[in-house]
Design an enzyme around this catalytic site. Structure first.
Site, PDB file in Angstrom:
ATOM      1  N   ASP A  72      -6.810  -7.216  -3.896  1.00  0.00           N
ATOM      2  CA  ASP A  72      -7.205  -6.461  -2.801  1.00  0.00           C
ATOM      3  C   ASP A  72      -8.114  -5.407  -3.053  1.00  0.00           C
ATOM      4  OD1 ASP A  72      -5.791  -7.488  -0.681  1.00  0.00           O
ATOM      5  OD2 ASP A  72      -4.237  -5.896  -0.597  1.00  0.00           O
ATOM      6  N   LYS A  94     -10.238  -5.913   1.592  1.00  0.00           N
ATOM      7  CA  LYS A  94      -9.268  -5.237   2.741  1.00  0.00           C
ATOM      8  C   LYS A  94      -9.704  -3.903   2.792  1.00  0.00           C
ATOM      9  CE  LYS A  94      -4.939  -7.639   3.992  1.00  0.00           C
ATOM     10  NZ  LYS A  94      -3.795  -7.246   4.529  1.00  0.00           N
ATOM     11  N   MET A 127      -2.702   5.287   6.985  1.00  0.00           N
ATOM     12  CA  MET A 127      -3.946   4.509   7.670  1.00  0.00           C
ATOM     13  C   MET A 127      -4.076   5.422   8.994  1.00  0.00           C
ATOM     14  SD  MET A 127      -2.819   0.692   7.443  1.00  0.00           S
ATOM     15  CE  MET A 127      -1.142   0.860   7.907  1.00  0.00           C
TER      16      MET A 127
HETATM   17  N1  SAH Z   1       1.215  -0.787   0.511  1.00  0.00           N
HETATM   18  C1  SAH Z   1       0.608   0.316   0.320  1.00  0.00           C
HETATM   19  C2  SAH Z   1      -0.131   0.855   1.528  1.00  0.00           C
HETATM   20  C3  SAH Z   1      -1.026  -0.169   2.513  1.00  0.00           C
HETATM   21  S1  SAH Z   1      -1.675   0.565   3.603  1.00  0.00           S
HETATM   22  C4  SAH Z   1       1.376   1.332  -0.355  1.00  0.00           C
HETATM   23  O1  SAH Z   1       2.558   1.122  -0.503  1.00  0.00           O
HETATM   24  O2  SAH Z   1       0.866   2.389  -0.750  1.00  0.00           O
HETATM   25  C5  SAH Z   1      -3.220   1.360   3.327  1.00  0.00           C
HETATM   26  C6  SAH Z   1      -2.912   2.767   3.542  1.00  0.00           C
HETATM   27  O3  SAH Z   1      -2.249   3.235   2.321  1.00  0.00           O
HETATM   28  C7  SAH Z   1      -4.290   3.551   3.453  1.00  0.00           C
HETATM   29  O4  SAH Z   1      -4.955   3.533   4.539  1.00  0.00           O
HETATM   30  C8  SAH Z   1      -3.756   5.016   3.019  1.00  0.00           C
HETATM   31  O5  SAH Z   1      -3.362   5.631   4.076  1.00  0.00           O
HETATM   32  C9  SAH Z   1      -2.643   4.577   2.103  1.00  0.00           C
HETATM   33  N2  SAH Z   1      -3.148   4.834   0.867  1.00  0.00           N
HETATM   34  C10 SAH Z   1      -2.890   3.692  -0.073  1.00  0.00           C
HETATM   35  N3  SAH Z   1      -3.309   4.086  -1.388  1.00  0.00           N
HETATM   36  C11 SAH Z   1      -3.443   5.498  -1.315  1.00  0.00           C
HETATM   37  C12 SAH Z   1      -4.224   6.495  -2.142  1.00  0.00           C
HETATM   38  N4  SAH Z   1      -4.379   6.208  -3.597  1.00  0.00           N
HETATM   39  N5  SAH Z   1      -4.192   7.800  -1.806  1.00  0.00           N
HETATM   40  C13 SAH Z   1      -3.881   7.877  -0.585  1.00  0.00           C
HETATM   41  N6  SAH Z   1      -3.500   6.991   0.489  1.00  0.00           N
HETATM   42  C14 SAH Z   1      -3.547   5.839  -0.039  1.00  0.00           C
END
Ligand code: SAH
Length: 504
Positions: free
Chosen positions: A34, A56, A171
């Site tokens: 991704d 994505k 998100m």
């Molecule tokens: N499965 C992922 C989340 C996927 S949804 C997890 O467990 O982290 C995608 C959302 O995750 C983004 O829109 C943001 O809100 C958050 N996100 C993912 N990586 C991030 C990061 N390094 N810093 C801040 N927010 C993050």
């Protein structure tokens, strides 16, 4: 064996990948990944692995979810071991379950490797513990992706607003206004602390704090963009004492590393440890000589030398590969004393079981010469295995001091095949603050790839140039630039430290 492994890639810092995920990445035939997964993780993959990017990013999906699911099924059916790498944890708002449901329906074997979710890691790197005995005894993960126009919200806002739970919204940047308004309308105190953490755990991490009432306008004013998490609750206040990652001196600073790829790792590691965003731009390509005849002859008469002087890690590495190809090892050096031009070269020799007899105080040829003169080099036979093209001062001065010198090329350095466009683009975007040069050849080759007039507009206001020592700095001056950063000691750790001090 065909199987699909759903792997958590962690939140961004490549060090937060699990050992299990790394093991599977190293074995997989196909890796489907991704946008959020750190590109550095792909270095764990097999060289011949098939890498498929399915993107994505916000709504701009490179491949639809149905197509991704079908791709996993197809690849597994064709007998491949598939690693499906997903940002954070695959089952936390990652649609990981939907991918596995389709695998189950197709009768395909699978395993899930949980990852460090951004919801836990990004707050931790921002100095926000999700729970604390005094402030919060539960945590709620919530999607902030809900369409704000929807009349029936899936969330029970009253329950969220009135619980003492720490709230973590994924998100949520686009819907920040409606999320915070919903919480306040449902009875949350307007003074409740709130934070946005963007690109958590990466060198680009940024945190914005405020209250549930003012964080949305503050984010708008600051132009705060996704991907970010919104954290709401009393624990946010602990950041004042528990912040650590954002204190790193080079955090968010873009640093270009121009060393050859094989030699860059120590500098990269030091810079990253201090929080820098490193841009690898190897200007030098190192290769073995096709014809090693001359080295082999030198090896055959090794017993006749009093000294063997190594001027670089590459010199050591390539000399030993010729020794080893002849079925020899370090003992072949026999009675010859050994000199190393700097600590990295000395370490490379130590790895071969050789403790150098001379490591000069200053790591330039001039200093080796005076150390060797002190040892009484007159009348001695000296072998210098080194690069095909190198400074003449060392052999010249040793000959003047009465030594009999054989210079033998053991490897070749050339211009790396590189396109300067990406670096110039990053400079244009204001993402680069330093360019580092660790030898005169890195300077010369850099300007063959990026002409001086293209660098001029950025220097010195936005981009500063850092040189490892005076010779490199002088070469830089020949191109009309001066070194803004230069350590007193001519080593890679001192160079990294000089950048830290300059940034501080
Ligand atoms: N499965 C992922 C989340 C996927 S949804 C997890 O467990 O982290 C995608 C959302 O995750 C983004 O829109 C943001 O809100 C958050 N996100 C993912 N990586 C991030 C990061 N390094 N810093 C801040 N927010 C993050």
């Amino acid at each position: 064996m065909s199987k699909v492994y759903l792997l958590g890639a962690g939140p961004g810092d490549p060090g937060l990948l699990t050992l299990r995920a790394r093991e599977i990445l190293a074995a997989a035939d196909t890796v489907v990944y991704d946008y959020l997964a750190s590109p550095g993780l792909l270095e764990h993959c097999r060289r011949d692995a098939e890498l498929i990017y399915v993107g994505k990013k916000g709504g701009d999906h490179t491949m639809g979810q149905q197509d991704i699911n079908a791709l996993l099924v197809d690849k597994a059916r064709s007998g491949r071991c598939v690693a499906r790498l997903k940002g954070g944890d695959p089952y936390v708002f990652g649609r990981g379950a939907e991918e596995v449901e389709d695998l189950v329906a197709a009768g395909i074997d699978f395993e899930v490797v949980p990852g460090v979710t951004s919801a836990v890691a990004a707050p931790a790197y921002a100095g926000i513990p999700l729970t604390h005995r005094r402030y919060s005894s539960s945590v709620t993960f919530i999607t902030g992706h809900e369409d704000p126009g929807k009349t029936e919200s899936a969330h029970n806002w009253a329950a969220l607003a009135q619980s003492a739970s720490t709230l973590v919204f994924f998100m949520g940047v686009k819907n920040l206004d409606s999320i915070t308004a919903n919480l306040v309308q449902a009875g949350m105190e307007e003074t409740t602390p709130a934070a946005l953490v963007r690109w958590g755990t990466t060198c680009r991490q940024q945190t914005l704090t405020g209250t549930v009432a003012d964080i949305a306008p503050a984010a708008r004013a600051a132009g705060f963009k996704a991907p970010a998490l919104l954290i709401v609750g009393q624990v946010v206040g602990l950041r004042d004492t528990l912040s650590w990652f954002e204190h790193k001196p080079l955090l968010g600073r873009g640093v270009v590393v121009t060393r050859a790829r094989e030699q860059a790792s120590s500098l990269l590691q030091l810079l990253q440890e201090h929080g820098a965003c490193c841009y690898q731009f190897p200007t030098i390509a190192i290769s073995a000589l096709e014809d090693t005849g001359e080295v082999q002859e030198a090896v055959d008469r090794l017993g006749s030398y009093d000294w063997c002087i190594f001027t670089s890690v590459n010199g050591v590495r390539h000399f030993w590969s010729v020794l080893e190809a002849k079925g020899l090892d370090s003992r072949a050096l026999g009675r010859a004393k050994v000199g190393a031009i700097g600590p990295a070269t000395a370490r490379a020799l130590q790895d071969k079981g050789i403790n150098p007899d001379v490591v000069p105080e200053k790591y330039v040829a001039e200093s080796v010469i005076s150390s060797l003169k002190e040892k009484g080099i007159a009348g001695n036979r000296v072998l210098i295995p080194r690069a095909e093209k190198a400074r003449e001062i060392l052999p010249r001065e040793l000959i003047r001091a009465g030594a009999e010198v054989d210079v033998v090329p053991v490897y070749r350095t050339g211009l790396a095949e590189q396109n300067g466009e990406d670096i110039l683009q990053a400079m244009n975007n204001g993402e680069i603050q330093y360019v580092t040069f660790t030898s005169s050849s890195t300077v010369e080759n850099f300007f063959r790839l990026i002409p001086p007039e293209q660098l001029h507009p950025f220097v010195p206001d936005q981009v500063k140039l850092a040189c490892i020592g005076p010779i490199t700095a002088r070469t830089l001056e020949g191109y009309g630039f001066s070194a803004h950063v230069q350590p007193a000691e001519y080593t890679v750790p001192a160079l990294a430290q000089a950048l830290v001090e300059d940034a501080g």
